[in-house]
Design a protein around this motif. Structure first.
Motif, PDB file in Angstrom:
ATOM      1  N   LEU A  81       0.756  -1.314   0.063  1.00 43.00           N
ATOM      2  CA  LEU A  81      -0.068   0.071   0.206  1.00 43.00           C
ATOM      3  C   LEU A  81       0.902   1.273   0.222  1.00 43.00           C
ATOM      4  CD1 LEU A  81      -2.441  -1.114   2.786  1.00 43.00           C
ATOM      5  CD2 LEU A  81      -2.837  -1.225   0.173  1.00 43.00           C
ATOM      6  N   CYS A 129      -9.600   5.002   4.907  1.00 46.78           N
ATOM      7  CA  CYS A 129      -9.868   3.524   5.127  1.00 46.78           C
ATOM      8  C   CYS A 129     -10.893   3.076   4.353  1.00 46.78           C
ATOM      9  CB  CYS A 129     -10.425   3.231   6.601  1.00 46.78           C
ATOM     10  SG  CYS A 129      -9.026   3.474   7.864  1.00 46.78           S
ATOM     11  N   CYS A 132      -9.303   3.096   0.829  1.00 48.51           N
ATOM     12  CA  CYS A 132      -8.236   1.919   0.707  1.00 48.51           C
ATOM     13  C   CYS A 132      -8.940   0.684   0.592  1.00 48.51           C
ATOM     14  CB  CYS A 132      -7.293   2.215   2.006  1.00 48.51           C
ATOM     15  SG  CYS A 132      -6.421   0.690   2.283  1.00 48.51           S
ATOM     16  N   LYS A 136      -8.653  -1.962  -2.267  1.00 47.19           N
ATOM     17  CA  LYS A 136      -7.906  -3.307  -2.104  1.00 47.19           C
ATOM     18  C   LYS A 136      -9.180  -4.410  -2.739  1.00 47.19           C
ATOM     19  CE  LYS A 136      -6.049  -2.933   2.457  1.00 47.19           C
ATOM     20  NZ  LYS A 136      -6.191  -3.235   3.898  1.00 47.19           N
ATOM     21  N   CYS A 221      -1.671  -0.222  10.729  1.00 48.11           N
ATOM     22  CA  CYS A 221      -1.693   1.222   9.782  1.00 48.11           C
ATOM     23  C   CYS A 221      -1.972   2.320  10.626  1.00 48.11           C
ATOM     24  CB  CYS A 221      -2.933   1.005   8.956  1.00 48.11           C
ATOM     25  SG  CYS A 221      -3.194   2.340   8.062  1.00 48.11           S
ATOM     26  N   PHE A 223      -3.102   5.190   9.662  1.00 43.45           N
ATOM     27  CA  PHE A 223      -4.367   5.870   9.556  1.00 43.45           C
ATOM     28  C   PHE A 223      -5.328   5.239  10.414  1.00 43.45           C
ATOM     29  CE2 PHE A 223      -2.154   6.395   5.424  1.00 43.45           C
ATOM     30  CZ  PHE A 223      -1.449   7.608   5.830  1.00 43.45           C
TER      31      PHE A 223
HETATM   32 FE1  FES Z   1      -5.821   1.018   4.313  1.00 44.14          FE
HETATM   33 FE2  FES Z   1      -4.863   1.732   6.755  1.00 44.14          FE
HETATM   34  S1  FES Z   1      -5.973   2.860   5.167  1.00 44.14           S
HETATM   35  S2  FES Z   1      -4.613  -0.282   5.920  1.00 44.14           S
END
Ligand code: FES
Ligand code: AMP
Ligand code: ZN
Length: 301
Positions: A81, A129, A132, A136, A221, A223
């Motif tokens: 990532l 999140c 992301c 994913k 992570c 974030f």
């Molecule tokens: Fe995707 Fe933390 S923002 S793993």
């Protein structure tokens, strides 16, 4: 405390199963739980080609190890990532594991795609999140479809599933409640997706890794990751202390008795069409492209 199977000294107590095992018998118990989940939910057979999403954490390493040990045809997929030290360590752990157990591994570098998560976070206003997670899921599916894999496997465990179910229930979100489960069947442009750890708790996968000698990393992570999910997990762990087995029962009863009530939710009939840019199906209303291609466009702007 004695092992329930062989009566030697037990190493792991499992109040939720009202049992305890020595190290050897725990490995047998774990393998049987996975085999039962695969069989009961008709997830896949030894003829299938499995793409396992490996984050480098204990769950995805445990399920990859177990499936390889059971003789399934597994290939790993790791998404790098690009989140600084956390991603570097996650990738190293995954690469080390796959080479130690001779498991083929594919890697997608988000930075190479212009999608390094810290840069996406700077450009896109939505919570990172969720963006992301969307990226994913897109790459899990894309690599599975393009590589001709029959099934995508993730390491979601019982605690993940229960926290998600609780969140969906608090909101009475019909669309999510109708689609939540350990198997998402294949449909046009989407690979079949399965979660063979759905009956297994985090505690149980951590024990598996410890007893099988699997080195897993802890690469949180930076974030903040779905704080609500973390607190729901803590809540359910408190409940589990008082009522061992509650988590499994809550989820199992949902599958048997709750979910059927949501099958006629309007969302189930959402219309899909191919994205004009990437070709993958999208339900984005009116003007396409799909959500991921829009993120790519924003990143280039
Ligand atoms: Fe995707 Fe933390 S923002 S793993
Ligand atoms: P999480 O959402 O982080 O709890 O992860 C749930 C599952 O998604 C993991 O068990 C993996 O199977 C998969 N996964 C999460 N992050 C990655 C990643 N960076 N690369 C590959 N698979 C991942
Ligand atoms: Zn697209």
């Amino acid at each position: 405390m004695k092992c329930k199977r062989c009566k030697k000294t037990a190493a792991v107590a499992l109040p939720s199963h009202n049992t305890a095992f020595c190290p050897e018998c725990y490995l047998i118990f774990f393998a049987r739980q996975i085999e039962r989940a695969i069989h009961v939910q008709k997830m896949f057979t030894h003829d299938d080609t499995l793409l396992v999403a490996i984050s480098g954490g204990k769950d995805s390493l445990a399920i990859t190890w177990q499936l390889a040990k059971l003789g399934y045809n597994v290939t790993g997929l790791h998404l790098d990532l690009g989140i600084g030290e956390s991603s570097v360590k996650a990738r190293q752990t995954t690469e080390g594991f796959c080479s130690a157990y001779n498991i083929p591994l594919q890697i997608v570098e988000f930075a190479e795609q212009g999608l390094a998560i810290p840069e996406v976070k700077q450009k896109i206003r939505r919570p990172i999140c969720s963006v992301c997670g969307q990226l994913k899921r897109h790459f899990f599916n894309k690599i599975a479809i393009e590589g001709g894999f029959t099934t995508l496997v993730t390491g979601h465990n019982l605690d993940d599933e229960v926290a998600r179910l609780f969140s969906n229930t608090l909101a009475w979100d019909q669309a999510y409640l109708q689609s939540q489960g350990p198997v998402l069947p294949a449909e046009q442009g989407f690979a079949k997706k399965v979660k063979p750890l759905y009956t297994v708790s985090e505690f149980e996968t951590a024990n598996l890794c410890f007893l099988a000698g699997i080195h897993y990393g802890y690469h949180p992570c930076p974030f903040s990751r779905g704080a609500s999910f973390t607190s729901y997990k803590a809540l359910f762990n408190q409940l589990e202390e008082l009522q061992p087995g509650r988590k499994r029962c809550f989820y199992q009863k949902f599958l048997e008795q709750g979910r059927p009530h949501f099958q006629n939710s309007r969302e189930i009939n959402r219309e899909l069409h191919p994205c004009p840019l990437c070709g993958f199906p999208t339900s984005t209303p009116e003007a396409p492209p799909c959500g991921v291609c829009r993120i790519r466009e924003l990143m280039r702007s």
